[in-house]
Design an enzyme around this catalytic site. Structure first.
Site, PDB file in Angstrom:
ATOM      1  N   MET A  50      -5.423  -1.892   0.792  1.00 43.72           N
ATOM      2  CA  MET A  50      -6.235  -1.558   1.945  1.00 43.72           C
ATOM      3  C   MET A  50      -7.723  -1.497   1.629  1.00 43.72           C
ATOM      4  O   MET A  50      -8.527  -1.274   2.522  1.00 43.72           O
ATOM      5  CB  MET A  50      -5.795  -0.215   2.531  1.00 43.72           C
ATOM      6  N   LYS A 106       3.409   7.784  -8.591  1.00 35.37           N
ATOM      7  CA  LYS A 106       3.818   6.693  -9.486  1.00 35.37           C
ATOM      8  C   LYS A 106       2.742   6.559 -10.567  1.00 35.37           C
ATOM      9  O   LYS A 106       1.637   7.116 -10.428  1.00 35.37           O
ATOM     10  CB  LYS A 106       3.959   5.383  -8.714  1.00 35.37           C
ATOM     11  N   GLU A 114     -11.378  -2.157  -1.314  1.00 34.16           N
ATOM     12  CA  GLU A 114     -12.068  -2.543  -2.533  1.00 34.16           C
ATOM     13  C   GLU A 114     -12.612  -1.270  -3.174  1.00 34.16           C
ATOM     14  O   GLU A 114     -13.065  -0.362  -2.482  1.00 34.16           O
ATOM     15  CB  GLU A 114     -13.227  -3.491  -2.234  1.00 34.16           C
ATOM     16  N   ASP A 118      -4.958   8.731  -4.642  1.00 35.93           N
ATOM     17  CA  ASP A 118      -4.443   7.971  -3.502  1.00 35.93           C
ATOM     18  C   ASP A 118      -3.495   8.772  -2.610  1.00 35.93           C
ATOM     19  O   ASP A 118      -2.269   8.646  -2.692  1.00 35.93           O
ATOM     20  CB  ASP A 118      -3.746   6.696  -3.986  1.00 35.93           C
ATOM     21  N   LYS A 122     -14.950   3.565  -2.303  1.00 34.34           N
ATOM     22  CA  LYS A 122     -13.757   2.857  -1.860  1.00 34.34           C
ATOM     23  C   LYS A 122     -13.982   2.359  -0.439  1.00 34.34           C
ATOM     24  O   LYS A 122     -14.223   3.148   0.479  1.00 34.34           O
ATOM     25  CB  LYS A 122     -12.545   3.808  -1.913  1.00 34.34           C
ATOM     26  N   ASP A 149       3.749   9.035  -2.685  1.00 40.57           N
ATOM     27  CA  ASP A 149       3.571   7.817  -3.477  1.00 40.57           C
ATOM     28  C   ASP A 149       3.193   8.168  -4.915  1.00 40.57           C
ATOM     29  O   ASP A 149       2.276   7.574  -5.493  1.00 40.57           O
ATOM     30  CB  ASP A 149       2.511   6.917  -2.837  1.00 40.57           C
TER      31      ASP A 149
END
Length: 433
Positions: free
Chosen positions: A23, A136, A25, A152, A41, A134
């Site tokens: 979503m 990870k 850069e 994130d 971001k 999420d």
């Protein structure tokens, strides 16, 4: 974006972007007002729409709301040439995905220290009803001091707050295959135990150098994840301590009820294993003592979050005779409160295992009681999974010809051959209590 562009006459972009991630850069930049490095971001121009603009703003608001040293600080929000952006704290470190690729296998102490610090973030999130969804390796960074930062929150959900509860799926799925919990795969309800599953998958990757589930196709991987017993890292890494192996196995349980009840319970297992933190050359600070101290501070959990039975480094809780608690479970079972009895016996088994080890006879007995309670609930698939796990552990401990093993095989065979009761019978037995 143009390299060197100035945002708000304050944030000067670097020469090259750091990454292009779904979503957005990500650019390095300089905060010229406060003379410090930052990260900017941007929303990806090719995906720019109203939903995505709301989403990146929402992520910034959620991250700012979670005030914890294990979460990057949000410095600013803005828009440049029609593209929204967020200014974040710059982390001088490496994400866990790259760390695994470069340094696998990691020392056990570092695996535990990283996991303990993630627990601290998850506990802070749970206190405000926030679920990351999420967790990870690529969403966790380790800085040069040994401190963990969880990144994130773009997929996060927060309970009972309509401003944050719904997110769109523009260009991104709700989680990452191999790390997302089964309830996410099924589109079900997510809570703090969803993040514990992601933590378990991350710990498995840190220990073994590979994700817990793989397959030639997505379908194969999902089938293994949703149908097979959870994997054990010790099968791939024999030096994994039993307590850590059992913890990861439990965190990867298909049913959320079979996972640890909170991140505090997970922390209680990981903290005592976080003692041996060797230097990782080229990545972390050379002063191991300072690393240990800082990791302990960032990874701490408050006293109110600690489970009553948790042991902390250098401290042990007085042992409490378990028989009254066993009797309490029996009273719940006799009263038809089968689910409460199963949960009680699982918690007691975990406590006993921490005190006496997983092979203690009472641990096996308590796990068997919990499995039988799910039979009473009519939850045959769940009961079968628990019987199979228990049988595997008993064979490992006592051998295939032990009387208890033979009895367990017979009981499991009868359960597999029995038809699942109709819905009305399950309701009558208290299945929805």
């Amino acid at each position: 974006m143009v390299p060197g562009a100035a945002l708000k006459d304050r944030y000067k972009l670097g020469r090259f972007p750091l990454a292009h991630k779904g979503m957005g850069e990500v650019w390095p930049a300089r905060d010229t007002l406060l003379d410090r490095p930052v990260i900017v971001k941007f929303v990806n121009a090719a995906l720019l729409d109203a939903d995505l603009v709301r989403r990146i703003r929402r992520e910034a608001l959620l991250t700012a709301r979670l005030d914890h040293p294990g979460v990057p600080a949000i410095h600013d929000l803005g828009e440049h040439d029609g593209r929204p952006y967020v200014v974040l704290q710059k982390i001088d470190g490496i994400d866990l995905a790259d760390l695994i690729a470069e340094r696998s296998p990691l020392p056990i102490g570092w695996v535990a220290a990283i996991g303990a610090q993630i627990c601290g973030v998850l506990l802070a999130a749970a206190r405000i009803g926030l679920v990351h969804r999420d967790i990870k390796p690529s969403n966790v960074m380790l800085d040069r001091s040994g401190a963990v930062k969880v990144l994130d929150f773009g997929l996060a959900a927060i309970h009972d707050d309509d401003r944050y509860s719904r997110i769109t799926q523009t260009g991104q799925s709700l989680g990452t295959l191999g790390y997302m919990a089964p309830e996410q795969v099924d589109g079900g309800h997510s809570d703090h135990r969803t993040d514990l599953y992601g933590l378990g998958a991350t710990l498995f990757d840190l220990l073994t150098g590979q994700p817990p589930f793989d397959g030639a196709t997505t379908t194969t991987m999902l089938r293994r994840q949703m149908q097979n017993p959870p994997p054990r890292p010790a099968d791939l890494r024999p030096d994994t301590p039993t307590a850590l192996d059992d913890l990861v196995h439990a965190l990867l349980s298909i049913d959320p009820e079979d996972r640890p009840s909170s991140a505090a319970d997970v922390y209680a297992v990981l903290a005592p294993l976080s003692q041996d933190l060797p230097v990782i050359p080229g990545l972390l600070a050379e002063n191991v003592t300072a690393v240990q101290a800082y990791a302990a501070i960032v990874g701490r959990v408050s006293q109110q979050d600690r489970p009553e039975t948790a042991s902390t480094c250098g401290q042990t809780e007085p042992e409490v005779e378990p028989e009254p608690s066993v009797a309490h479970g029996e009273r719940l079972y006799a009263a038809g409160e089968f689910r409460a009895a199963a949960r009680h016996w699982r918690q007691l088994a975990a406590r006993r295992a921490r005190e006496r080890g997983e092979d203690d006879p009472l641990v096996f007995d308590l796990r068997l009681r919990a499995a039988r309670a799910h039979v009473a609930l009519g939850e045959h698939d769940r009961a079968i999974r628990q019987f199979q796990s228990l049988l595997q552990d008993r064979v490992r401990t006592d051998g295939p010809d032990h009387a208890a093993v033979l009895e367990l095989r017979q009981e499991l065979a009868q359960l597999i051959g029995a038809p699942e009761p109709p819905r009305s019978s399950r309701l009558a037995s208290g299945a929805d209590r």
